[in-house]
Design an enzyme around this catalytic site. Sequence first.
Site, PDB file in Angstrom:
ATOM      1  N   GLY A 122       0.755  -1.063  -0.097  1.00  0.00           N
ATOM      2  CA  GLY A 122       0.001  -0.022  -0.010  1.00  0.00           C
ATOM      3  C   GLY A 122       0.816   1.149   0.027  1.00  0.00           C
ATOM      4  CB  ALA A 123       1.995   4.021   1.353  1.00  0.00           C
ATOM      5  CG  LEU A 124      -1.049   1.717  -3.771  1.00  0.00           C
ATOM      6  CD1 LEU A 124      -1.991   1.340  -4.652  1.00  0.00           C
ATOM      7  CD2 LEU A 124       0.336   0.632  -3.775  1.00  0.00           C
ATOM      8  CG  HIS A 147       3.040   1.152  -5.664  1.00  0.00           C
ATOM      9  ND1 HIS A 147       3.495   2.099  -4.687  1.00  0.00           N
ATOM     10  CD2 HIS A 147       3.827  -0.152  -4.934  1.00  0.00           C
ATOM     11  CE1 HIS A 147       4.196   1.755  -3.626  1.00  0.00           C
ATOM     12  NE2 HIS A 147       4.327   0.339  -3.955  1.00  0.00           N
ATOM     13  CG  ASP A 157      12.297  -2.765  -2.877  1.00  0.00           C
ATOM     14  OD1 ASP A 157      12.726  -2.494  -1.846  1.00  0.00           O
ATOM     15  OD2 ASP A 157      11.038  -2.518  -3.228  1.00  0.00           O
ATOM     16  CD  GLN A 185      10.763  -7.193  -2.308  1.00  0.00           C
ATOM     17  OE1 GLN A 185      10.435  -6.962  -0.898  1.00  0.00           O
ATOM     18  NE2 GLN A 185      10.001  -6.474  -3.120  1.00  0.00           N
ATOM     19  CB  SER A 200      10.749   5.202  -1.500  1.00  0.00           C
ATOM     20  OG  SER A 200      10.509   4.364  -0.450  1.00  0.00           O
ATOM     21  CB  SER A 201       5.700   3.764   0.583  1.00  0.00           C
ATOM     22  OG  SER A 201       5.222   3.052  -0.425  1.00  0.00           O
TER      23      SER A 201
HETATM   24  O1  PAF Z   1       8.068  -4.577  -1.957  1.00  0.00           O
HETATM   25  C1  PAF Z   1       7.138  -4.421  -1.217  1.00  0.00           C
HETATM   26  O2  PAF Z   1       6.151  -3.686  -0.938  1.00  0.00           O
HETATM   27  C2  PAF Z   1       6.955  -6.027  -0.016  1.00  0.00           C
HETATM   28  O3  PAF Z   1       8.254  -6.321   0.292  1.00  0.00           O
HETATM   29  C3  PAF Z   1       6.241  -7.179  -0.732  1.00  0.00           C
HETATM   30  C4  PAF Z   1       6.818  -7.728  -1.976  1.00  0.00           C
HETATM   31  C5  PAF Z   1       4.929  -6.710  -1.215  1.00  0.00           C
HETATM   32  C6  PAF Z   1       6.036  -8.201   0.328  1.00  0.00           C
HETATM   33  O4  PAF Z   1       5.474  -7.818   1.458  1.00  0.00           O
END
Ligand code: PAF
Length: 285
Positions: free
Chosen positions: A34-36, A40, A154, A157, A189-190
Amino acid sequence: MKAPEVIETVDALRARVRAWRAAGDTVALVPTMGALHAGHVSLVELARRRARRVIVSVFVNPTQFGPNEDFARYPRPFGADLDKLAMAQADVVFHPDASEMYPEGFATTISLAGPAAAGLEDKFRPTHFQGVATIVAKLLLQPLPDVAIFGEKDFQQLAVIRQLARDLHLPVEIVGAPTMREADGLALSSRNIYLDERQRKFAPNLHQAMQWAAGRIRAGEPVELAVREAAAAISAAGFVIDYLEVRDARTLAPPTPGQKPGELRLLAAARLGTTRLIDNIAVGD
Ligand code: PAF
């Protein structure tokens, strides 16, 4: 503009996807907390191009925050998020609560090596990727989309999730999408809302110094020297650097001598006051 359907349970999500599948529709998932912001929205737009139906999950995942991190104050503007997702034409917003995702007695987490142990984010957030991988595995297994979209912002990630999908044979294509930036280069970034006015002014120095270092490496300067000079500029702008490192873009291992700039990624995390910014860029053109 049609408001997306909000679904809060895994059973209801699976029922919706079953109906789509019966109609022959393909499905994309965009996992978010969230906090788009516009970054996003660009992921949702990419999802729309990749599948007939788009699910956006909005869940602030407690297990990926360390004990001294910002879980409690992480922004949760769900109403504004829904408006943005209506504009972006998401079909479903999956918005479970913590007890749906981690029911009483929950006891399984995913244990990671490879890119999750590269010595970057994991060095400063030791339990972070275990939490990310566990929630992402659940989010992928719940609707079983054809494709799932994650931001390159990220970068570690994204590498962890690619590895996870490969290792667990998850039948989902993982797609990375480019980082969106403010006009002055600051990665969206949020967490940027945590920056005060003065910090916001200095924040773009991180990306500028990274670009400068990548340019020097492309021009033939030794990686170590370019990174050292960029780190000095970043510190002079008021940041405390957690890491600033060039890595192999695919494995996140340290570069080998003579490796081509096109195979490398420059990754950084640095703090301005209590706000931690992360960024990464390709070293090659
Ligand atoms: O990147 C994010 O916003 C978070 O790490 C994710 C991938 C939604 C997992 O909670």
